[in-house]
Design an enzyme around this catalytic site. Structure first.
Site, mmCIF file in Angstrom:
data_model
loop_
_atom_site.group_PDB
_atom_site.id
_atom_site.type_symbol
_atom_site.label_atom_id
_atom_site.label_comp_id
_atom_site.label_asym_id
_atom_site.label_seq_id
_atom_site.Cartn_x
_atom_site.Cartn_y
_atom_site.Cartn_z
ATOM 1 N NE ARG A 43 -6.446 4.602 3.279
ATOM 2 C CZ ARG A 43 -7.112 3.885 4.183
ATOM 3 N NH1 ARG A 43 -8.256 4.327 4.658
ATOM 4 N NH2 ARG A 43 -6.621 2.743 4.612
ATOM 5 C CG ASP A 54 -9.466 -3.221 -4.265
ATOM 6 O OD1 ASP A 54 -10.255 -4.177 -4.156
ATOM 7 O OD2 ASP A 54 -9.095 -2.541 -3.295
ATOM 8 N NE ARG A 60 -9.856 8.497 0.300
ATOM 9 C CZ ARG A 60 -9.922 8.288 1.589
ATOM 10 N NH1 ARG A 60 -9.148 8.978 2.400
ATOM 11 N NH2 ARG A 60 -10.750 7.402 2.094
ATOM 12 N NE ARG A 93 -4.116 -1.769 2.216
ATOM 13 C CZ ARG A 93 -4.627 -2.198 3.366
ATOM 14 N NH1 ARG A 93 -4.310 -1.600 4.493
ATOM 15 N NH2 ARG A 93 -5.443 -3.217 3.387
ATOM 16 C CE1 TYR A 103 -13.267 -7.972 2.221
ATOM 17 C CE2 TYR A 103 -11.539 -9.246 1.161
ATOM 18 C CZ TYR A 103 -11.935 -8.301 2.090
ATOM 19 O OH TYR A 103 -11.000 -7.699 2.895
#
Length: 349
Positions: A35, A80, A44, A31, A157
């Site tokens: 962020r 992703d 974003r 990652r 998921y």
């Protein structure tokens, strides 16, 4: 169709993956495009998550941001793991404060048998376009990693319908509908192999397979519901090195080292370097396992802990990384301290 790319200037990461001698361990962070970077947060604010993933120019820009900022030894394409469920007809949304939510999760046997791995690379062409563009824009500075989710993690998921601590619905479905579950796992494995091979054709120089929820399986269930599919994926990909990251599956390290066919195993922070080396007996390169929360500590502590981690793993057959993704509240200077400590590492004489 094969692509033509600029020659690679920094092959440290690929050499370590192949077990070749290195002057120091390579370093990158899971990652690392995300962020904690102010320049990512600006994008974003303008674009939704899937706009960023599905627009090759944006995915390329985001992938390269940490290379410009921190100069690690590898880039990983911004995407992703839930792209494959999307390609298989599952509606995926990212809800702020909640995470991924599936609009039409698998609830019945008929739902399960309706999952078919057809034209997955074609449906995810935006990922291949992003990889090709990024390889060109990197101009050989560092290798580019492609990735996908492992079948078990994707199954979690797709059946649970959202993130969970224990994925009780997914595990219950395994127990109650094993034949339907095997069908889904088989289709997910085919989809993943097709997808990863297309990434390699597009320009990915290594592949990482994320089995983020392997650790919620018992050893016996891991042998049945995770390991065979990881093996099938690793053995199908011969063009580039494969890293398998089965988070939490410390009990399976030996089996993964000798059966998975992977070039490297990712490690979370719950495993000691000594334990990992003992179980894998230097048969594969190891990657990890710095606790991401330690990046929130003082820079001097980050430097000491990073150096000690390398001392314990050794410099050969080792890739320095975190034990999971970098946290969004990590200061950029702390992430830089981690990378710089590795790049300046010298073992004691």
């Amino acid at each position: 169709m094969s692509q033509t790319f600029p020659p690679l200037k920094n092959d440290l990461f690929l050499r370590a993956l192949k077990g070749k001698d290195v002057e120091r361990p390579p370093v990158w962070m899971m990652r690392q495009a995300g962020r904690y970077l102010p320049q990512y947060m600006k994008l974003r604010e303008k674009y939704s998550f899937f706009e960023r993933v599905e627009t090759p120019e944006l995915a390329c820009e985001i992938t390269i941001q940490p290379i410009d900022e921190l100069e690690p030894d590898a880039a990983i394409i911004f995407s992703d793991i839930l792209t494959i469920p999307q390609a298989l007809g599952i509606d995926v949304d990212l809800v702020p404060g909640k995470g991924p939510v599936m609009g039409n999760p698998i609830k019945t046997v008929d739902d399960a048998f309706s999952i078919l791995a057809e034209d997955v690379p074609k449906k995810l062409q935006h990922v291949m376009d992003a990889i090709t563009l990024t390889r060109k824009e990197l101009n050989g500075r560092v290798p580019l990693i492609g990735f996908g989710g492992a079948p078990w993690t994707l199954f979690c998921y797709m059946v649970q319908g959202e993130g969970s601590r224990n994925f009780d619905k997914a595990k219950a479905f395994l127990t109650q509908q094993p034949d339907a579950s095997r069908h889904v796992m088989k289709e997910l494995t085919k989809a993943t192999i097709d997808y990863l091979k297309a990434q390699i054709t597009a320009g990915a120089q290594a592949i990482q397979v994320f089995d983020s929820w392997a650790g919620i399986l018992s050893p016996d269930d891991f042998n049945e519901w995770s390991l065979p599919y990881l093996m099938e994926i690793s053995n199908a990909i011969k063009e580039v090195p494969v890293i398998v990251f089965a988070k939490g599956a410390w009990y399976a390290l030996e089996r993964l080292a000798f059966k998975s066919g992977a070039s490297a195993l990712g490690l979370d922070w719950t495993i000691s370097p000594e334990f990992a080396r003992e179980k894998t007996r230097n048969n594969v390169t190891l990657q990890g396992n710095f606790d991401p929360t330690h990046l929130l500590g003082p820079i001097k502590d980050i430097e000491l802990k990073t150096k000690r981690m390398i001392d314990r793993f050794g410099t050969q057959r080792y890739i320095t990384n975190l034990g999971h993704g970098i946290l969004p509240n990590v200061p950029v200077d702390h992430a830089r301290a981690f990378v710089e400590t590795v790049k300046n590492y010298k073992s004691e004489p």
